[in-house]
Write a protein that holds these residues in place. Structure first.
Motif, short mmCIF file in Angstrom:
data_model
loop_
_atom_site.label_atom_id
_atom_site.label_comp_id
_atom_site.label_asym_id
_atom_site.label_seq_id
_atom_site.Cartn_x
_atom_site.Cartn_y
_atom_site.Cartn_z
N GLU A 1 0.20 -73.50 -147.48
CA GLU A 1 -0.10 -73.41 -146.03
C GLU A 1 0.24 -72.99 -145.41
O GLU A 1 0.33 -72.48 -144.42
N THR A 2 2.18 -72.58 -145.25
CA THR A 2 2.80 -71.27 -144.56
C THR A 2 1.64 -70.15 -144.98
O THR A 2 1.65 -69.19 -143.43
N GLN B 1 -1.20 -70.19 -142.63
CA GLN B 1 -1.18 -70.77 -141.02
C GLN B 1 -0.49 -69.05 -140.73
O GLN B 1 -1.00 -68.53 -139.21
N GLY C 1 0.37 -80.62 -142.24
CA GLY C 1 -0.22 -79.35 -142.08
C GLY C 1 -1.15 -79.67 -140.74
O GLY C 1 -1.71 -78.56 -140.22
N THR D 1 5.69 -80.14 -141.34
CA THR D 1 4.85 -79.00 -140.76
C THR D 1 4.84 -78.15 -139.67
O THR D 1 5.98 -78.71 -138.69
#
Length: 317
Positions: free
Chosen positions: A38-39, A42, A219, A241
């Motif tokens: 997920e990072t 982002q 997230g 998150t």
């Protein structure tokens, strides 16, 4: 030269880049598998303002040093080792640090990555390469237990049924706490319920103040507000998150209910490696697909637009 996934002002590209030249104390690692998280998504949206080679979850072969020729995983924070913060034993917060694939240091979505030798950990023979990709996010899950004390008397809710939410749930379940994982995707939640971990759909749960601890792995910017609705007064919110952009939050409930907020990021590799070697954590069910490095853009698009868990990249293809 080598192939690499690079984030720049032009966006995300797979391009040729020079093989990195290790600096003093670094080892060149040939990447054999890397994981999309997920990072990374982002970062593409502007988080941290990073430009360079992405990727921080990886397994590779050390080209030199004490682990030469062996499989290794690497901690992502590259600390100076000399400042006051480092001397206090918290190098993950070194003010001079770089972070693989996140801050001032090229990452592992490439054929090679340069990593400080003291960041490397040997992968046991009993752990497959695909499973070893999970050491970094699993270590982040174990970080929770380094920060808070959880036991059988506590009610704990994990918000989020994605990759990190799954790993945090599996780690917390081993404490014997009264645990529920809350998410939006029945097929993802089933992976946890198959291991005996209670789950619930977020739209169906009672928004009552029932939890001693809530771990936000959504997230999403909405996770914080949802967590506050579920926490008892004087409860603890563990934030996992990270979201690109600025969030507008009402902080009054934190004061009124005397809520403790714990930011939680990177964690210890040894317990994560032991847990995988002892098969106490299931990561096989989290792997959705493996993409050749040249098809990384398709992997990013799939992760962005479809309910997925873990996508791996293979730089050898």
């Amino acid at each position: 030269m080598m192939r690499a996934v690079v984030l720049s002002e032009r966006g995300l590209e797979v391009v040729d880049r020079p093989i990195p030249s290790p600096q003093k104390g670094e080892v060149l690692v040939r990447v054999i598998k890397a994981g999309l998280c997920e990072t990374d998504l982002q970062l593409v949206q502007g988080y941290m303002g990073y430009q360079g080679i992405l990727g921080h979850e990886f397994v590779g072969i050390a080209e030199s040093g004490r682990f030469q020729g062996q499989r290794v995983v690497g901690e992502i924070n590259c600390a100076c080792g000399e400042c006051e913060t480092c001397q206090q034993g918290i190098p993950t917060h070194c003010p001079h640090r770089s972070v693989l694939g996140i801050l001032n240091h090229d990452g592992a979505f490439a054929e090679y990555v340069a990593v400080p030798e003291h960041n490397l950990h040997l992968v046991p023979e009993s752990v497959s390469t695909e499973h070893a990709v999970f050491v970094e996010p699993l270590a982040a899950a174990f970080q929770i237990l380094d920060q808070i004390s959880v036991n059988q008397s506590h009610t704990v809710i994990v918000l989020g049924d994605g990759r990190l939410g799954n790993l945090c749930s599996q780690v917390l379940a081993q404490t014997g706490c009264r645990l529920t994982t809350v998410g939006k995707h029945p097929q993802k939640l089933k992976l946890l319920s198959d291991h005996g971990i209670p789950t619930a759909i977020v739209s169906e749960i009672e928004m009552a103040r029932q939890a001693d601890f809530v771990v936000d792995c959504t997230g999403s910017a909405t996770g914080f507000e949802t967590a506050l609705k579920l926490l008892k007064p004087r409860g603890t919110l563990v934030l996992k998150t990270t979201v690109a952009g600025t969030q507008q939050l009402s902080l009054a409930p934190l004061v009124i209910d005397e809520i403790t907020v714990v930011g939680s990021r990177c964690g210890p590799f040894p317990p994560a490696i032991r847990a995988l070697a002892e098969q106490r954590i299931d990561v096989e069910s989290l792997i959705d697909a493996t993409y050749p490095l040249n098809e990384s853009l398709a992997a990013f698009e799939r992760a962005r637009t479809r309910p997925t868990l873990k996508l791996l990249l293979d730089p050898s293809k």
